[in-house]
Enzyme design. Structure first.
Site: not given
Ligand code: GLA
Length: 401
Positions: A32-34, A124, A128, A130, A187, A237
């Site tokens: 996550e957040h990588t 939300g 994903s 979106s 995503d 974010y």
């Molecule tokens: C959202 C972003 C992704 C990713 C995640 C966190 O889903 O759209 O690109 O950064 O957060 O892992």
């Protein structure tokens, strides 16, 4: 699942054959957040998706009905520069508009169509919706400009326009940036590359990936929606992303080859972490250890070591809670409850955080006890009604009809 083609006929009063495309949502198992740090992720595509039924026409106008918002809106494809409808567009219209913009810049010819948008990825919730919508919208445009394109996986539709699905994912990501979130590639990529029964291990730098089978007879993927909706996400974010960039920039002093945090080894980080401001240090620690966890998880999954995989999921959650600070009391509570159920292998928040869902890996026989525990305790402690479901890994986006 409502029949989106039938809805199209009702809304637009048309009896002829319509085309149908879909883009799935996703759940991220770990990593996550990588992605925006050039690192590794391990998502799978969901059965839940965004679907568009459409019929191309000669006018350079896209007319859409959103089933979810029960609202009709349109935008023009004529003219140069950014596309704007006459008035302030509803938020949901921005996604296909931005997709149209990036496709036009990539020299994909744009034709107008009427379409109905419908979906079952909760908005939300960190699954994903979106990206699923952007991918479905992109496929709708690809179909509209080549009406004889046969049904089939997204790859064929992309190739018919001289694009790869990797490039298409990048274009959809660019569309999301224009809506306002500087997201990574995960995503949109998984929505286009999902594979039934498999998780995907993706290298977000070069987009190479491997599909690894999920042993569904031995473990189920349980998604629990906390019912906390994300607020002010784009701000928090984008702030995280800037903090990571700052960290990579400061650590570059010690190794000029560092481009993103993905290039920072744990050893280098430990040797120089004191040089980083407190908050930036914590953000970097999360990303650097999370990348290592994804690599370890991949090895554990391939070796069938689900216990190890589950423990790494737990470590990921703790790191997101303490170092990355994107969890919240409700997500922490759900994870804590899951951890207390025998047969649960691991549990963590999934997606960007700030509300949304947790993902839990559980032995098949632990799914019902987990459901009962959450339904008994969570509403009582939070006043919120959770949604709990088990999802198999689905195939990626496609032109269905
Ligand atoms: C959202 C972003 C992704 C990713 C995640 C966190 O889903 O759209 O690109 O950064 O957060 O892992």
């Amino acid at each position: 699942m409502p029949d989106v083609a039938a809805r199209y006929r009702e809304v637009f009063g048309q009896t002829g054959p319509v085309r149908v495309v879909h883009g799935p949502g996703r759940v991220n198992l770990i990593g996550e957040h990588t992605d925006y740090n050039g690192g590794f992720v391990m998502p799978m595509a969901l059965e839940a998706s965004v679907r568009i039924a459409l019929y191309p026409h000669q006018e350079p106008v896209v007319r859409l009905w959103s089933e979810q918002f029960a609202e009709r809106a349109e935008f023009s494809l004529a003219g140069e520069g950014p596309l704007e409808p006459p008035d302030e567009p509803p938020h949901w219209l921005r996604y296909p508009m931005k997709v149209a913009e990036v496709l036009a810049e990539a020299r994909v010819p744009l034709y107008g169509f009427n379409g109905v948008v419908e979906g079952d990825v909760p908005v939300g919730s960190g699954l994903s919706s979106s990206a699923a919508y952007e991918v479905a919208a992109a496929l709708a445009f690809l179909v509209a400009s080549k009406p004889d394109l046969p049904a089939g996986p997204a790859q064929a539709a992309a190739e018919a326009h001289g694009l790869t699905t990797g490039r298409l994912a990048q274009l959809c990501q660019a569309a999301e940036h224009r809506v306002g979130v500087r997201c990574g590639i995960m995503d949109q990529f998984i929505s286009l590359h999902g594979r039934r029964g498999h998780a995907i291990i993706l290298d977000c730098r070069d987009l190479s990936y491997e599909a690894v089978p999920l042993p569904t007879d031995r473990a189920k993927v349980v998604i629990i929606d906390s019912a906390v909706r994300r607020k002010l996400t784009s701000g928090a974010y984008n702030e995280r992303r800037s903090q990571c960039e700052e960290g990579a920039g400061r650590l570059r002093k010690f190794d000029p080859d560092i481009k993103d945090l993905r290039d920072v080894s744990l050893d280098l980080f430990r040797a120089h972490e004191e040089s980083l401001p407190q908050v930036v240090r914590r953000r970097c620690r999360h990303v650097i250890t999370e990348d290592a966890r994804v690599e370890e998880s991949a090895a554990a999954l391939k070796a069938g070591n689900l216990e190890r995989f589950g423990r790494l999921m737990g470590d990921s959650h703790d790191s997101l809670r303490d170092d990355y600070e994107v969890s919240g009391p409700e997500l922490d509570l759900l994870v804590q409850m899951a951890r207390g159920v025998p047969g649960v292998l691991g549990s963590r928040l999934t997606g960007a955080g700030f509300g949304g869902c947790t993902v839990t890996l559980a032995r098949p026989e632990a799914v019902e006890p987990l459901r009962r525990a959450v339904l008994a305790q969570y509403p009582q402690q939070t006043g919120l009604q959770p949604r709990i479901w088990v999802s198999d890994a689905a195939d990626g986006a496609a032109v269905d009809v």
